[in-house]
Write a protein that holds these residues in place. Sequence first.
Motif, PDB file in Angstrom:
ATOM      1  N   MET A 291      41.487  45.361  31.055  1.00 10.23           N
ATOM      2  CA  MET A 291      42.923  45.293  31.370  1.00 10.23           C
ATOM      3  C   MET A 291      43.753  45.393  30.099  1.00 10.23           C
ATOM      4  O   MET A 291      43.415  44.826  29.073  1.00 10.23           O
TER       5      MET A 291
ATOM      6  N   ARG B 117      54.584  30.864  39.085  1.00  9.64           N
ATOM      7  CA  ARG B 117      54.164  30.432  40.420  1.00  9.64           C
ATOM      8  C   ARG B 117      54.166  28.909  40.508  1.00  9.64           C
ATOM      9  O   ARG B 117      54.431  28.342  41.554  1.00  9.64           O
TER      10      ARG B 117
ATOM     11  N   ARG C  28      38.781  30.411  43.219  1.00  7.31           N
ATOM     12  CA  ARG C  28      38.550  31.569  44.084  1.00  7.31           C
ATOM     13  C   ARG C  28      39.259  32.801  43.520  1.00  7.31           C
ATOM     14  O   ARG C  28      38.683  33.888  43.463  1.00  7.31           O
TER      15      ARG C  28
ATOM     16  N   ILE D 110      37.815  36.362  42.581  1.00  2.00           N
ATOM     17  CA  ILE D 110      38.343  37.639  43.091  1.00  2.00           C
ATOM     18  C   ILE D 110      38.595  38.597  41.937  1.00  2.00           C
ATOM     19  O   ILE D 110      38.195  39.764  41.971  1.00  2.00           O
TER      20      ILE D 110
ATOM     21  N   ILE E  95      36.894  42.301  41.478  1.00  2.00           N
ATOM     22  CA  ILE E  95      37.574  43.601  41.453  1.00  2.00           C
ATOM     23  C   ILE E  95      37.564  44.214  40.054  1.00  2.00           C
ATOM     24  O   ILE E  95      38.270  45.177  39.787  1.00  2.00           O
TER      25      ILE E  95
ATOM     26  N   HIS F   4      32.345  31.829  51.166  1.00  4.62           N
ATOM     27  CA  HIS F   4      33.356  31.398  52.151  1.00  4.62           C
ATOM     28  C   HIS F   4      33.120  29.965  52.602  1.00  4.62           C
ATOM     29  O   HIS F   4      31.995  29.486  52.679  1.00  4.62           O
TER      30      HIS F   4
ATOM     31  N   PHE G 217      34.771  41.319  51.716  1.00  2.00           N
ATOM     32  CA  PHE G 217      34.116  40.080  52.137  1.00  2.00           C
ATOM     33  C   PHE G 217      34.560  39.675  53.539  1.00  2.00           C
ATOM     34  O   PHE G 217      35.617  40.077  54.028  1.00  2.00           O
TER      35      PHE G 217
ATOM     36  N   SER H  60      35.639  36.759  54.376  1.00  9.29           N
ATOM     37  CA  SER H  60      36.874  35.963  54.347  1.00  9.29           C
ATOM     38  C   SER H  60      37.975  36.667  53.539  1.00  9.29           C
ATOM     39  O   SER H  60      38.842  36.014  52.977  1.00  9.29           O
TER      40      SER H  60
ATOM     41  N   ASN I 215      39.242  37.366  50.971  1.00 12.30           N
ATOM     42  CA  ASN I 215      39.421  37.101  49.541  1.00 12.30           C
ATOM     43  C   ASN I 215      40.590  37.867  48.919  1.00 12.30           C
ATOM     44  O   ASN I 215      40.462  38.505  47.873  1.00 12.30           O
ATOM     45  N   LEU I 216      41.742  37.756  49.583  1.00 16.38           N
ATOM     46  CA  LEU I 216      42.968  38.288  48.975  1.00 16.38           C
ATOM     47  C   LEU I 216      43.639  37.158  48.198  1.00 16.38           C
ATOM     48  O   LEU I 216      43.381  35.979  48.460  1.00 16.38           O
ATOM     49  N   ILE I 217      44.506  37.522  47.232  1.00 15.73           N
ATOM     50  CA  ILE I 217      45.247  36.484  46.508  1.00 15.73           C
ATOM     51  C   ILE I 217      46.491  36.145  47.326  1.00 15.73           C
ATOM     52  O   ILE I 217      47.343  37.001  47.580  1.00 15.73           O
TER      53      ILE I 217
ATOM     54  N   SER J 207      49.190  34.501  46.972  1.00 19.72           N
ATOM     55  CA  SER J 207      50.569  34.527  46.485  1.00 19.72           C
ATOM     56  C   SER J 207      51.085  35.952  46.272  1.00 19.72           C
ATOM     57  O   SER J 207      52.260  36.140  45.984  1.00 19.72           O
ATOM     58  N   ARG J 208      50.212  36.925  46.415  1.00 22.77           N
ATOM     59  CA  ARG J 208      50.631  38.304  46.149  1.00 22.77           C
ATOM     60  C   ARG J 208      50.711  39.095  47.448  1.00 22.77           C
ATOM     61  O   ARG J 208      49.910  38.882  48.359  1.00 22.77           O
TER      62      ARG J 208
ATOM     63  N   LEU K 280      46.964  44.917  41.539  1.00 20.02           N
ATOM     64  CA  LEU K 280      46.201  44.087  40.596  1.00 20.02           C
ATOM     65  C   LEU K 280      44.859  44.755  40.272  1.00 20.02           C
ATOM     66  O   LEU K 280      44.448  44.818  39.115  1.00 20.02           O
ATOM     67  N   ALA K 281      44.203  45.275  41.329  1.00 22.85           N
ATOM     68  CA  ALA K 281      42.933  45.980  41.104  1.00 22.85           C
ATOM     69  C   ALA K 281      43.168  47.210  40.228  1.00 22.85           C
ATOM     70  O   ALA K 281      42.376  47.512  39.321  1.00 22.85           O
TER      71      ALA K 281
ATOM     72  N   PHE L 213      43.503  46.078  36.644  1.00 29.52           N
ATOM     73  CA  PHE L 213      42.192  45.848  36.033  1.00 29.52           C
ATOM     74  C   PHE L 213      41.502  47.182  35.743  1.00 29.52           C
ATOM     75  O   PHE L 213      40.770  47.303  34.766  1.00 29.52           O
TER      76      PHE L 213
ATOM     77  N   ARG M 130      42.133  47.570  48.612  1.00 35.95           N
ATOM     78  CA  ARG M 130      41.902  47.075  47.254  1.00 35.95           C
ATOM     79  C   ARG M 130      40.548  47.551  46.728  1.00 35.95           C
ATOM     80  O   ARG M 130      40.420  47.950  45.570  1.00 35.95           O
TER      81      ARG M 130
END
Lengths: 474, 233
Positions: A1, A16, A369, A373, A377, A473, B92, B94, B96-98, B100-101, B109-110, B113, B157
Amino acid sequence: MKFGDLFQLSLENLWRTKLRSALTTLGVVIGIGVLVSMVSFGTGVQKNVTQGFLDNDLFTRLEVIPAKINLDDVMSGNIGDIEIPDEDTPPLDDEVVEKIRALPGVEVAFPEIRFPVRLKLGEREARTHLRAMPASMGAFKPFSEIAYGRFFESDGEGSIILSQKLLRNLKINLSDDDAPPPPTGWEPDEEMASLPSDSLIGREVEIFTSVLDQKGLARAFMMGVPPSPSRMPLREETVTLTVVGIQTTPGSFVSDRLQSGVLVPTETANGIPRLGFTSIWEVLGRDADAGGYPSLYVRVGAIQDLEPVREAIEEMGFGVIAIGDQLEEFKEDFLIMDALLGAVGIVALIVASLGIINTMVTSILERTREIGIMKAIGGSETDIRLIFFVEAATVGVLGGIFGLALGWGVTRLANVIANSYIRPAGVAPVDFFYVPVWLILGALAFAVLVSLLAGVYPAMRAARVDPVKALRHD
Amino acid sequence: MTPILRTIDLEKTYHKGSIDIPVLRGVTLDVNEGEFVTVAGRSGSGKSTLLNLIGGLDTATAGRIVVRGADLSEMDRRDLALHRRHTVGMIFQSFNLIASRTALENVTLALAFGEHPRSDRKSRAAEILSRVGLADRIDHTPGELSGGEAQRVAIARALANSPDILLADEPTGNLDSRTSEEIAALLRSLNDEERVTVIMVTHDEAMADAVSDRVLRLLDGRFVEEQTGGGAP
Ligand SMILES: Nc1ncnc2c1ncn2[C@@H]1O[C@H](COP(=O)(O)OP(=O)(O)OP(=O)(O)O)[C@@H](O)[C@H]1O
Ligand SMILES: [Mg+2]
């Protein structure tokens, strides 16, 4: 990044949790605020004292006293080691003054002559001390910079130099625009006259001194009543002098003894009849000490002349007190003072850094978590580490900037308060605090450094988060 | 044709104190480019473990994983991060998203990165989101999305940095049967149209048969049988 993205991400994360970030930053703000105000007080005192020394040429002057006194012994209370002047100690007389004047490097040498007088200017009267001062001192501070009028041109002229402080005692306020303001708490009363310096220079003053009344003394002896020192037959003498100058004492931490009282040229002062204690002993028939002055003032041309001149005078068997050669010791003392003051700020910063660690560890636990993530990614350990590092550094930079502002505000406020309460009378306002550039940069760097150090452990921990565990999970 | 992915005698053993828990005991698998492979097996058989190893989130105890000729067991942590970033995309159960976004921000975001040019990120993210059928939901946060919609964001994503392989670990596990079918159909269409290789884990045998080219069954850490799925062309 890319770093720009990391930076943005860190700021978003801080934003946040605004309240928590603000409180963590506040810890640093207070730490830096304390550090800056403490250290700026230390540097302020140092600057004021050093400047005062320089202003008064204190680094090139020394005082000769009859005995060889080791100043360190006196100050450390080691009284036993002090040599008490014995019978053989030569007196500080004119012969000694001449010998010292002849030493290489010596520019001025004169004895201390100072006695109490009563002074009358028109109808106004005040008590003060008269000090004899050679005209040659006009070349040096503070006399090279007489506020109003001039310094003496010859040692025999019938002149006098008054001080602003004495004028206040005479209930005269200098109305000149550039005159230093009166001390706080000083209130003018009805008798107070406001006069410009021009109207005072050129005026005549009367100096009153007491002398022994020889006739009265003879009478007392004839009557078989030996006079006790408290009932001496005294008579008053008057001398008239012309005001040539007025001294002011601007704000300075080091007040110069040479500036106290009123000044009169050496020969004129010597010609003023007065009562000396030696003369009392002479009259009483005691074995008089062979006279001599209580001390001599010596001024050298340059700082490096001080040591050789000092040694030469000590060879002659006299004691020398030089404030100038204590400069190095002063510097050490200041360093210790700065360190102590700084330590208080550092403790506050350590507490703030614990706050940063706490906040960041908490946020890692909350964001486990999310860290998983980011790794899934494509976030590398370096990316994750930097994100947390930048968060910590941002807290440090913001804390440093606002901390500087806080520290500055505190010193300004404290300065106003200090000036209105503890300023010595007759001294213009003094800045008790000094915030040099190195302190600003140092405090900022320190805030960032402490924050980064506080960020090391949380950042490492964040980078080590196991993505498999973090993403499992619930 | 060389397979895009190859696992050779792959083993994974977890250690709990002094007890060894062998999860994978020699998994050998070849996946060809553009294939849609489903891995089935009962709970605890090691399906997620296998996907995590292929995804470079975890490292194998023994054996090799070779993706496009590169051996994961020879990669350091930095290389594994690059592998996750560019070669695979993970989905996944579940999501697995963020939280707050927004949907768009989860995708950008991906892209960030992936060091995708900043100016192009939003349009690229919007483009992928509309490809997965979410054009009108891009400014919603995960909390404002249904499970199916959230999984579509996760798929978008995973596709952001144009991976070679999509790794989907029970992507329909949290969804009702209709939505599950839609998500499976979306993965199949991505496989067909974008030529992205898909390895999916699922419990749903019927769905596996319907969409996959091949279904593999894990039992006690080994593949027991292999069958051709109904989705095969
Ligand atoms: N960190 C670990 N330490 C010890 N054992 C583990 C660890 N992670 C997984 N296991 C064990 O490995 C086995 C396989 O787990 P895995 O998650 O791969 O199963 P799965 O096939 O995905 O099951 P499910 O269908 O329930 O998701 C399980 O028995 C699990 O208990
Ligand atoms: Mg699983």
